[in-house]
Write a protein that holds these residues in place. Structure first.
Motif, short mmCIF file in Angstrom:
data_model
loop_
_atom_site.label_atom_id
_atom_site.label_comp_id
_atom_site.label_asym_id
_atom_site.label_seq_id
_atom_site.Cartn_x
_atom_site.Cartn_y
_atom_site.Cartn_z
N GLY A 80 -5.54 9.24 11.64
CA GLY A 80 -5.79 10.45 10.88
C GLY A 80 -4.51 11.26 10.77
O GLY A 80 -3.74 11.35 11.72
N ASP A 81 -4.28 11.82 9.60
CA ASP A 81 -3.10 12.65 9.35
C ASP A 81 -1.81 11.92 9.70
O ASP A 81 -0.91 12.49 10.31
CB ASP A 81 -3.19 13.97 10.14
N ILE A 82 -1.71 10.66 9.31
CA ILE A 82 -0.53 9.89 9.71
C ILE A 82 0.44 9.62 8.56
O ILE A 82 1.56 9.18 8.81
CB ILE A 82 -0.92 8.55 10.36
N LEU A 83 0.06 9.88 7.33
CA LEU A 83 0.91 9.50 6.21
C LEU A 83 1.81 10.62 5.71
O LEU A 83 2.66 10.41 4.87
CB LEU A 83 0.06 8.97 5.05
N GLY A 84 1.68 11.81 6.26
CA GLY A 84 2.47 12.95 5.80
C GLY A 84 3.93 12.87 6.17
O GLY A 84 4.77 13.49 5.53
N PHE A 85 4.27 12.11 7.18
CA PHE A 85 5.64 12.05 7.66
C PHE A 85 6.29 10.79 7.09
O PHE A 85 6.41 9.77 7.74
CB PHE A 85 5.67 12.06 9.19
N THR A 86 6.71 10.88 5.84
CA THR A 86 7.18 9.71 5.12
C THR A 86 8.38 9.05 5.78
O THR A 86 8.55 7.84 5.67
CB THR A 86 7.51 10.06 3.66
N ALA A 87 9.21 9.80 6.47
CA ALA A 87 10.38 9.21 7.12
C ALA A 87 9.98 8.26 8.24
O ALA A 87 10.76 7.40 8.63
CB ALA A 87 11.28 10.31 7.68
N ALA A 88 8.76 8.38 8.75
CA ALA A 88 8.30 7.54 9.85
C ALA A 88 7.46 6.35 9.40
O ALA A 88 6.97 5.60 10.23
CB ALA A 88 7.51 8.39 10.85
N HIS A 89 7.27 6.17 8.10
CA HIS A 89 6.41 5.08 7.61
C HIS A 89 6.88 3.71 8.08
O HIS A 89 6.07 2.86 8.44
CB HIS A 89 6.29 5.11 6.09
N GLY A 90 8.17 3.45 8.10
CA GLY A 90 8.68 2.16 8.56
C GLY A 90 8.34 1.91 10.01
O GLY A 90 7.88 0.82 10.38
N ASP A 91 8.54 2.92 10.87
CA ASP A 91 8.19 2.79 12.28
C ASP A 91 6.68 2.61 12.46
O ASP A 91 6.23 1.84 13.30
CB ASP A 91 8.66 4.00 13.08
N LEU A 92 5.88 3.33 11.67
CA LEU A 92 4.43 3.19 11.72
C LEU A 92 4.02 1.76 11.39
O LEU A 92 3.24 1.14 12.12
CB LEU A 92 3.76 4.17 10.76
N LEU A 93 4.55 1.19 10.33
CA LEU A 93 4.20 -0.18 9.94
C LEU A 93 4.63 -1.19 11.00
O LEU A 93 3.88 -2.12 11.31
CB LEU A 93 4.82 -0.53 8.59
N ARG A 94 5.82 -1.03 11.57
CA ARG A 94 6.27 -1.94 12.63
C ARG A 94 5.34 -1.86 13.84
O ARG A 94 4.95 -2.88 14.40
CB ARG A 94 7.71 -1.61 13.05
N THR A 95 4.93 -0.65 14.22
CA THR A 95 4.02 -0.50 15.35
C THR A 95 2.67 -1.13 15.04
O THR A 95 2.11 -1.85 15.87
CB THR A 95 3.85 0.99 15.71
N LEU A 96 2.13 -0.88 13.85
CA LEU A 96 0.84 -1.47 13.50
C LEU A 96 0.88 -2.99 13.52
O LEU A 96 -0.05 -3.64 14.00
CB LEU A 96 0.38 -0.97 12.12
#
Length: 103
Positions: A80-96
């Motif tokens: 929830g509320d995870i897509l607002g920080f666009t600079a972190a999208h790459g790190d989010l995808l790697r973690t997922l």
């Protein structure tokens, strides 16, 4: 947990919005996001059944945090509320990718 689910609640240890600074007389936040999550779990413990959620630190892209999670891989991941920080999208995808089951 309810119906046999084992849940993990994750968040960063602390957070400041980009460009935000702590007041000069404060060295760190008085409560971390993890403290708030633990308090929430404790206040609602009767709602979880036999296995309340585990609260764990997870900074996206931090492999040490990922290895410290209570389960090496997860069947279902909700955010929830995870897509607002666009600079972190790459790190989010790697973690997922690293913590998701290959199914």
């Amino acid at each position: 947990g309810l119906l046999g689910a084992h849940a993990t609640l994750t968040d960063q240890a602390s957070f400041l919005y980009p460009g935000e600074e702590l007041p000069t007389n404060v060295s760190q936040p008085s409560r971390t996001l993890l403290d708030l999550a633990r308090e929430n779990v404790a206040r609602n413990e009767g709602a979880f059944g036999a296995a309340p959620p585990v609260v764990a630190r997870l900074l996206w892209g931090d492999e040490e945090d990922e290895r410290s999670l209570p389960h090496p891989e997860y069947d279902v991941i909700c955010g929830g509320d995870i897509l607002g920080f666009t600079a972190a999208h790459g790190d989010l995808l790697r973690t997922l990718r690293r913590v998701s089951l290959d199914s």
